[in-house]
Design a protein around this motif. Structure first.
Motif, PDB file in Angstrom:
ATOM      1  N   ALA A  40       0.848  -1.183   0.000  1.00  0.00           N
ATOM      2  CA  ALA A  40       0.000   0.000   0.000  1.00  0.00           C
ATOM      3  C   ALA A  40       0.889   1.241   0.000  1.00  0.00           C
ATOM      4  CB  ALA A  40      -0.895  -0.017   1.229  1.00  0.00           C
ATOM      5  N   PRO A  41       0.349   2.388  -0.413  1.00  0.00           N
ATOM      6  CA  PRO A  41       1.148   3.619  -0.450  1.00  0.00           C
ATOM      7  C   PRO A  41       1.766   3.929   0.904  1.00  0.00           C
ATOM      8  CG  PRO A  41      -0.914   3.926  -1.598  1.00  0.00           C
ATOM      9  CD  PRO A  41      -1.005   2.592  -0.946  1.00  0.00           C
ATOM     10  N   GLY A  42       3.062   4.169   0.910  1.00  0.00           N
ATOM     11  CA  GLY A  42       3.752   4.544   2.137  1.00  0.00           C
ATOM     12  C   GLY A  42       4.003   3.416   3.111  1.00  0.00           C
ATOM     13  N   LYS A  43       3.734   2.172   2.704  1.00  0.00           N
ATOM     14  CA  LYS A  43       3.897   1.025   3.603  1.00  0.00           C
ATOM     15  C   LYS A  43       4.837  -0.007   2.987  1.00  0.00           C
ATOM     16  CE  LYS A  43      -0.557   1.529   5.914  1.00  0.00           C
ATOM     17  NZ  LYS A  43      -1.781   0.823   6.376  1.00  0.00           N
ATOM     18  N   GLY A  44       5.206  -0.979   3.792  1.00  0.00           N
ATOM     19  CA  GLY A  44       6.065  -2.054   3.319  1.00  0.00           C
ATOM     20  C   GLY A  44       5.281  -3.098   2.553  1.00  0.00           C
ATOM     21  N   ARG A  45       6.008  -4.065   1.978  1.00  0.00           N
ATOM     22  CA  ARG A  45       5.384  -5.133   1.221  1.00  0.00           C
ATOM     23  C   ARG A  45       4.907  -6.227   2.178  1.00  0.00           C
ATOM     24  NH1 ARG A  45       8.345  -6.974  -4.204  1.00  0.00           N
ATOM     25  NH2 ARG A  45       8.253  -4.709  -4.393  1.00  0.00           N
ATOM     26  N   ASP A  46       3.629  -6.567   2.099  1.00  0.00           N
ATOM     27  CA  ASP A  46       3.022  -7.536   3.012  1.00  0.00           C
ATOM     28  C   ASP A  46       2.617  -8.815   2.295  1.00  0.00           C
ATOM     29  OD1 ASP A  46       1.258  -4.872   4.705  1.00  0.00           O
ATOM     30  OD2 ASP A  46       3.176  -5.803   5.225  1.00  0.00           O
ATOM     31  N   PHE A  47       2.764  -9.915   2.988  1.00  0.00           N
ATOM     32  CA  PHE A  47       2.325 -11.211   2.474  1.00  0.00           C
ATOM     33  C   PHE A  47       0.801 -11.250   2.376  1.00  0.00           C
ATOM     34  CE2 PHE A  47       2.140 -15.669   1.825  1.00  0.00           C
ATOM     35  CZ  PHE A  47       1.121 -16.160   2.622  1.00  0.00           C
ATOM     36  N   VAL A  48       0.293 -11.836   1.295  1.00  0.00           N
ATOM     37  CA  VAL A  48      -1.153 -11.982   1.110  1.00  0.00           C
ATOM     38  C   VAL A  48      -1.548 -13.467   1.109  1.00  0.00           C
ATOM     39  CG1 VAL A  48      -3.103 -11.603  -0.448  1.00  0.00           C
ATOM     40  CG2 VAL A  48      -1.341  -9.838  -0.183  1.00  0.00           C
ATOM     41  N   ALA A  49      -0.926 -14.255   0.226  1.00  0.00           N
ATOM     42  CA  ALA A  49      -1.306 -15.669   0.096  1.00  0.00           C
ATOM     43  C   ALA A  49      -0.188 -16.427  -0.585  1.00  0.00           C
ATOM     44  CB  ALA A  49      -2.595 -15.809  -0.709  1.00  0.00           C
ATOM     45  N   ALA A  50      -0.138 -17.744  -0.329  1.00  0.00           N
ATOM     46  CA  ALA A  50       0.870 -18.586  -0.956  1.00  0.00           C
ATOM     47  C   ALA A  50       0.288 -19.956  -1.248  1.00  0.00           C
ATOM     48  CB  ALA A  50       2.095 -18.714  -0.052  1.00  0.00           C
ATOM     49  N   ILE A  51       0.883 -20.631  -2.237  1.00  0.00           N
ATOM     50  CA  ILE A  51       0.459 -21.986  -2.592  1.00  0.00           C
ATOM     51  C   ILE A  51       1.693 -22.809  -2.908  1.00  0.00           C
ATOM     52  CG2 ILE A  51       0.084 -21.351  -5.021  1.00  0.00           C
ATOM     53  CD1 ILE A  51      -2.331 -23.321  -4.961  1.00  0.00           C
ATOM     54  N   THR A  52       1.750 -24.015  -2.381  1.00  0.00           N
ATOM     55  CA  THR A  52       2.914 -24.873  -2.605  1.00  0.00           C
ATOM     56  C   THR A  52       2.872 -25.478  -3.999  1.00  0.00           C
ATOM     57  OG1 THR A  52       1.779 -26.826  -1.751  1.00  0.00           O
ATOM     58  CG2 THR A  52       2.955 -25.460  -0.150  1.00  0.00           C
ATOM     59  N   TRP A  53       4.004 -26.036  -4.415  1.00  0.00           N
ATOM     60  CA  TRP A  53       4.027 -26.655  -5.739  1.00  0.00           C
ATOM     61  C   TRP A  53       3.628 -28.113  -5.674  1.00  0.00           C
ATOM     62  CZ3 TRP A  53       7.117 -30.875  -6.688  1.00  0.00           C
ATOM     63  CH2 TRP A  53       8.167 -31.111  -5.790  1.00  0.00           C
ATOM     64  N   SER A  54       3.865 -28.746  -4.524  1.00  0.00           N
ATOM     65  CA  SER A  54       3.685 -30.191  -4.448  1.00  0.00           C
ATOM     66  C   SER A  54       2.249 -30.561  -4.085  1.00  0.00           C
ATOM     67  CB  SER A  54       4.656 -30.778  -3.424  1.00  0.00           C
ATOM     68  OG  SER A  54       4.519 -30.114  -2.183  1.00  0.00           O
ATOM     69  N   THR A  55       1.815 -30.165  -2.918  1.00  0.00           N
ATOM     70  CA  THR A  55       0.483 -30.542  -2.443  1.00  0.00           C
ATOM     71  C   THR A  55      -0.568 -29.497  -2.773  1.00  0.00           C
ATOM     72  OG1 THR A  55       0.870 -29.495  -0.323  1.00  0.00           O
ATOM     73  CG2 THR A  55       1.485 -31.807  -0.530  1.00  0.00           C
ATOM     74  N   GLN A  56      -0.082 -28.351  -3.259  1.00  0.00           N
ATOM     75  CA  GLN A  56      -0.960 -27.222  -3.541  1.00  0.00           C
ATOM     76  C   GLN A  56      -1.716 -26.770  -2.292  1.00  0.00           C
ATOM     77  OE1 GLN A  56      -3.023 -26.853  -7.185  1.00  0.00           O
ATOM     78  NE2 GLN A  56      -1.484 -27.930  -8.393  1.00  0.00           N
ATOM     79  N   ASN A  57      -1.093 -26.959  -1.147  1.00  0.00           N
ATOM     80  CA  ASN A  57      -1.664 -26.354   0.054  1.00  0.00           C
ATOM     81  C   ASN A  57      -1.534 -24.847  -0.032  1.00  0.00           C
ATOM     82  OD1 ASN A  57      -2.324 -28.798   1.227  1.00  0.00           O
ATOM     83  ND2 ASN A  57      -0.414 -28.963   2.363  1.00  0.00           N
ATOM     84  N   SER A  58      -2.483 -24.152   0.549  1.00  0.00           N
ATOM     85  CA  SER A  58      -2.461 -22.704   0.518  1.00  0.00           C
ATOM     86  C   SER A  58      -2.536 -22.136   1.928  1.00  0.00           C
ATOM     87  CB  SER A  58      -3.621 -22.166  -0.325  1.00  0.00           C
ATOM     88  OG  SER A  58      -4.850 -22.640   0.169  1.00  0.00           O
ATOM     89  N   ARG A  59      -2.065 -20.925   2.076  1.00  0.00           N
ATOM     90  CA  ARG A  59      -2.174 -20.197   3.347  1.00  0.00           C
ATOM     91  C   ARG A  59      -2.373 -18.736   3.043  1.00  0.00           C
ATOM     92  NH1 ARG A  59       2.908 -18.016   4.898  1.00  0.00           N
ATOM     93  NH2 ARG A  59       4.561 -18.631   3.469  1.00  0.00           N
ATOM     94  N   TYR A  60      -2.954 -18.025   4.021  1.00  0.00           N
ATOM     95  CA  TYR A  60      -3.371 -16.651   3.798  1.00  0.00           C
ATOM     96  C   TYR A  60      -3.027 -15.762   4.982  1.00  0.00           C
ATOM     97  CZ  TYR A  60      -6.165 -18.854   0.150  1.00  0.00           C
ATOM     98  OH  TYR A  60      -6.570 -19.569  -0.952  1.00  0.00           O
ATOM     99  N   ALA A  61      -2.859 -14.473   4.682  1.00  0.00           N
ATOM    100  CA  ALA A  61      -2.788 -13.483   5.744  1.00  0.00           C
ATOM    101  C   ALA A  61      -4.148 -13.408   6.415  1.00  0.00           C
ATOM    102  CB  ALA A  61      -2.399 -12.128   5.175  1.00  0.00           C
ATOM    103  N   ASP A  62      -4.156 -13.128   7.707  1.00  0.00           N
ATOM    104  CA  ASP A  62      -5.425 -13.059   8.435  1.00  0.00           C
ATOM    105  C   ASP A  62      -6.363 -12.012   7.834  1.00  0.00           C
ATOM    106  OD1 ASP A  62      -4.020 -13.668  11.757  1.00  0.00           O
ATOM    107  OD2 ASP A  62      -4.643 -15.046  10.164  1.00  0.00           O
ATOM    108  N   SER A  63      -5.795 -10.946   7.294  1.00  0.00           N
ATOM    109  CA  SER A  63      -6.604  -9.837   6.782  1.00  0.00           C
ATOM    110  C   SER A  63      -7.407 -10.205   5.537  1.00  0.00           C
ATOM    111  CB  SER A  63      -5.708  -8.632   6.477  1.00  0.00           C
ATOM    112  OG  SER A  63      -4.716  -8.991   5.530  1.00  0.00           O
TER     113      SER A  63
END
Length: 120
Positions: A40-63
């Motif tokens: 976001a403007p004036g802020k650092g880079r934040d994690f949003v979501a990720a997905i693995t290559w093997s099991t395709q498990n995903s995880r998300y930021a609480d927001s």
């Protein structure tokens, strides 16, 4: 050479939806973990979501949990971020990232980003 190209950003009203895409070339996509970050403007880079290559498990930021969905199509070397129930605080530049292991949530390859603006 590795390229990650984001698309699908734009202007949307609060409560609306957008689907971001990230097309990847120059690496064996099916062997890489993928993620989305935002800044976001004036802020650092934040994690949003990720997905693995093997099991395709995903995880998300609480927001974004329960509103955003990450997915991947290995045949198309593309990762997606479906964003629903968007809020003004979701306004940011969204980046996709790739890494073989993503240890420590660190990613070696990055796209240039796509702007998402949510109006109230």
């Amino acid at each position: 050479q590795v390229h990650l190209v984001e698309s699908g950003g734009g202007l949307v009203q609060a409560g609306g939806s957008l689907r971001l895409s990230c097309a990847v070339s120059g690496l064996t996509f099916s062997r890489y973990a993928m993620a989305w970050f935002r800044q976001a403007p004036g802020k650092g880079r934040d994690f949003v979501a990720a997905i693995t290559w093997s099991t395709q498990n995903s995880r998300y930021a609480d927001s974004v949990k329960g509103r955003f969905t990450i997915s991947r199509d290995n045949a198309k070397s593309t990762v997606y971020l479906q964003m629903d129930s968007l809020k003004p605080e979701d306004t940011a530049v969204y980046f996709c990232a790739a890494d073989r292991t993503a240890d420590g949530n660190r990613y070696a390859h990055w796209g240039r980003g796509t702007q998402v603006t949510v109006s109230s």
